[in-house]
Scaffold this motif. Structure first.
Motif, PDB file in Angstrom:
ATOM      1  N   ASN A 136       0.857  -1.184   0.000  1.00  0.00           N
ATOM      2  CA  ASN A 136       0.000   0.000   0.000  1.00  0.00           C
ATOM      3  C   ASN A 136       0.897   1.239   0.000  1.00  0.00           C
ATOM      4  O   ASN A 136       1.515   1.560   1.016  1.00  0.00           O
ATOM      5  N   ARG A 137       0.951   1.939  -1.133  1.00  0.00           N
ATOM      6  CA  ARG A 137       1.892   3.048  -1.278  1.00  0.00           C
ATOM      7  C   ARG A 137       1.644   4.157  -0.260  1.00  0.00           C
ATOM      8  O   ARG A 137       2.584   4.680   0.341  1.00  0.00           O
ATOM      9  N   GLU A 138       0.374   4.517  -0.054  1.00  0.00           N
ATOM     10  CA  GLU A 138       0.049   5.610   0.868  1.00  0.00           C
ATOM     11  C   GLU A 138       0.471   5.276   2.292  1.00  0.00           C
ATOM     12  O   GLU A 138       1.013   6.120   3.011  1.00  0.00           O
ATOM     13  N   LYS A 139       0.237   4.034   2.696  1.00  0.00           N
ATOM     14  CA  LYS A 139       0.587   3.620   4.054  1.00  0.00           C
ATOM     15  C   LYS A 139       2.101   3.616   4.256  1.00  0.00           C
ATOM     16  O   LYS A 139       2.598   4.133   5.272  1.00  0.00           O
ATOM     17  N   TRP A 140       2.848   3.068   3.299  1.00  0.00           N
ATOM     18  CA  TRP A 140       4.301   3.032   3.421  1.00  0.00           C
ATOM     19  C   TRP A 140       4.898   4.431   3.344  1.00  0.00           C
ATOM     20  O   TRP A 140       5.884   4.729   4.024  1.00  0.00           O
ATOM     21  N   GLN A 141       4.300   5.292   2.529  1.00  0.00           N
ATOM     22  CA  GLN A 141       4.766   6.671   2.441  1.00  0.00           C
ATOM     23  C   GLN A 141       4.565   7.397   3.764  1.00  0.00           C
ATOM     24  O   GLN A 141       5.428   8.167   4.209  1.00  0.00           O
ATOM     25  N   MET A 142       3.421   7.160   4.414  1.00  0.00           N
ATOM     26  CA  MET A 142       3.154   7.793   5.701  1.00  0.00           C
ATOM     27  C   MET A 142       4.128   7.293   6.763  1.00  0.00           C
ATOM     28  O   MET A 142       4.644   8.077   7.569  1.00  0.00           O
ATOM     29  N   TRP A 143       4.406   5.984   6.772  1.00  0.00           N
ATOM     30  CA  TRP A 143       5.383   5.438   7.726  1.00  0.00           C
ATOM     31  C   TRP A 143       6.764   6.047   7.493  1.00  0.00           C
ATOM     32  O   TRP A 143       7.462   6.409   8.443  1.00  0.00           O
ATOM     33  N   ALA A 144       7.172   6.142   6.226  1.00  0.00           N
ATOM     34  CA  ALA A 144       8.478   6.708   5.898  1.00  0.00           C
ATOM     35  C   ALA A 144       8.576   8.158   6.379  1.00  0.00           C
ATOM     36  O   ALA A 144       9.561   8.556   7.006  1.00  0.00           O
ATOM     37  N   THR A 145       7.537   8.937   6.106  1.00  0.00           N
ATOM     38  CA  THR A 145       7.537  10.349   6.507  1.00  0.00           C
ATOM     39  C   THR A 145       7.565  10.486   8.018  1.00  0.00           C
ATOM     40  O   THR A 145       8.285  11.326   8.565  1.00  0.00           O
ATOM     41  N   ARG A 146       6.794   9.654   8.713  1.00  0.00           N
ATOM     42  CA  ARG A 146       6.728   9.740  10.175  1.00  0.00           C
ATOM     43  C   ARG A 146       8.079   9.413  10.806  1.00  0.00           C
ATOM     44  O   ARG A 146       8.534  10.112  11.719  1.00  0.00           O
ATOM     45  N   HIS A 147       8.735   8.364  10.328  1.00  0.00           N
ATOM     46  CA  HIS A 147      10.026   7.987  10.919  1.00  0.00           C
ATOM     47  C   HIS A 147      11.131   8.961  10.517  1.00  0.00           C
ATOM     48  O   HIS A 147      12.070   9.171  11.294  1.00  0.00           O
ATOM     49  N   TYR A 148      11.011   9.573   9.348  1.00  0.00           N
ATOM     50  CA  TYR A 148      11.949  10.622   8.967  1.00  0.00           C
ATOM     51  C   TYR A 148      11.793  11.825   9.895  1.00  0.00           C
ATOM     52  O   TYR A 148      12.781  12.443  10.311  1.00  0.00           O
ATOM     53  N   TYR A 149      10.555  12.137  10.241  1.00  0.00           N
ATOM     54  CA  TYR A 149      10.271  13.225  11.174  1.00  0.00           C
ATOM     55  C   TYR A 149      10.862  12.933  12.553  1.00  0.00           C
ATOM     56  O   TYR A 149      11.495  13.805  13.171  1.00  0.00           O
ATOM     57  N   TYR A 150      10.681  11.702  13.042  1.00  0.00           N
ATOM     58  CA  TYR A 150      11.241  11.329  14.348  1.00  0.00           C
ATOM     59  C   TYR A 150      12.763  11.408  14.324  1.00  0.00           C
ATOM     60  O   TYR A 150      13.387  11.853  15.305  1.00  0.00           O
ATOM     61  N   PHE A 151      13.366  10.979  13.216  1.00  0.00           N
ATOM     62  CA  PHE A 151      14.825  11.041  13.075  1.00  0.00           C
ATOM     63  C   PHE A 151      15.322  12.486  13.185  1.00  0.00           C
ATOM     64  O   PHE A 151      16.276  12.777  13.917  1.00  0.00           O
ATOM     65  N   LEU A 152      14.656  13.397  12.488  1.00  0.00           N
ATOM     66  CA  LEU A 152      15.065  14.807  12.511  1.00  0.00           C
ATOM     67  C   LEU A 152      14.803  15.439  13.867  1.00  0.00           C
ATOM     68  O   LEU A 152      15.615  16.245  14.353  1.00  0.00           O
ATOM     69  N   LEU A 153      13.696  15.080  14.495  1.00  0.00           N
ATOM     70  CA  LEU A 153      13.369  15.635  15.809  1.00  0.00           C
ATOM     71  C   LEU A 153      14.422  15.236  16.838  1.00  0.00           C
ATOM     72  O   LEU A 153      14.896  16.066  17.630  1.00  0.00           O
ATOM     73  N   LEU A 154      14.821  13.977  16.826  1.00  0.00           N
ATOM     74  CA  LEU A 154      15.844  13.494  17.758  1.00  0.00           C
ATOM     75  C   LEU A 154      17.210  14.103  17.439  1.00  0.00           C
ATOM     76  O   LEU A 154      18.001  14.402  18.337  1.00  0.00           O
TER      77      LEU A 154
END
Length: 246
Positions: A115-133
């Motif tokens: 599911n492209r939308e679901k995987w894209q959302m997961w990728a964006t969320r973990h990229y956000y967590y990476f930058l926040l940390l």
């Protein structure tokens, strides 16, 4: 010329060049979209941006291995706060690259079940967590650097026998002005920390926009991505300006 060769010989350097091109196209497209007679140029910029984005995915295919190695290295950091921030950040980066690889496999037609939308959302969320940390680590390093600068200045003032009551945070100005001055001088004395902070601050605009946390227009996202890419290129050309772990 030597700097360009050094950049082009590294996959990370090529990715930074492609990323800078991608976001420069995005920024130019935003600036030209409202102008009459620029429709052809806007379409060409959109096409170039899409092609460069696709090319960048090839450079990122092996990055999951580098992210795993970075996680292992961050566990060895002696200082507790950077160790926690970097380890958690790199773990999120591993997940981000896994999601990015799945999206690439989906885009080239090797699988139809993802599911492209679901995987894209997961990728964006973990990229956000990476930058926040990563920004939390930068903030910790900034506070340490400010403490060192303030301590050094206090010692110099004591040795020069300034009048009683003269303090580091009171330089004939308001407290906020003194704080900002101390912050600027601390970053000025530590260019790698300044570059890393600027890069992460600019990068985080992208997931903030995609997740709907803070909506930005295409121009701001493009400008942030361009500045971040240029900061990353500087650290590739001059490795001594890359923020080191302790």
């Amino acid at each position: 010329m030597d700097a360009f060769i050094r950049v082009s010989n590294q996959s990370q350097g090529r990715d930074r060049l492609f990323r800078a091109t991608q976001h420069a196209c995005m920024l130019l497209r935003y600036l030209l979209e409202s102008k009459a007679g620029k429709e052809d140029m806007v379409m060409k910029l959109r096409s170039l941006e899409s092609s460069v984005s696709t090319g960048r995915k090839w450079f990122r295919l092996g990055n999951v291995v580098h992210a795993i190695q970075a996680t292992e290295q961050s566990i060895q950091v002696t200082d507790l706060v950077p160790r926690l921030c970097l380890t958690l950040a790199n773990l999120n980066r591993v997940v981000y690259y896994v999601c990015d690889t799945v999206l690439w496999v989906k885009s080239v037609g090797l699988t139809s079940g993802a599911n492209r939308e679901k995987w894209q959302m997961w990728a964006t969320r973990h990229y956000y967590y990476f930058l926040l940390l990563s920004l939390l680590r930068d903030l910790y390093e900034i506070l340490l650097q400010m403490k060192r600068v303030a301590h050094d200045r206090e010692k110099r003032r004591e040795s020069s026998r300034d009048p009683p009551g003269y303090s580091v945070v009171h330089e004939e100005a308001e407290w906020l002005q003194s704080f900002l001055l101390l912050l600027l001088r601390s970053l000025q004395q530590h260019p790698p920390l300044l570059l890393d902070t600027v890069k992460n601050l600019c990068d985080i605009l992208i997931p903030l926009n995609q997740l709907g946390i803070y909506k930005s227009n295409l121009g701001i996202v493009g400008l942030g991505g361009l500045v971040s890419s240029l900061a990353g290129l500087i650290t590739v050309v001059y490795p001594q300006l890359k923020l080191k772990t302790r």
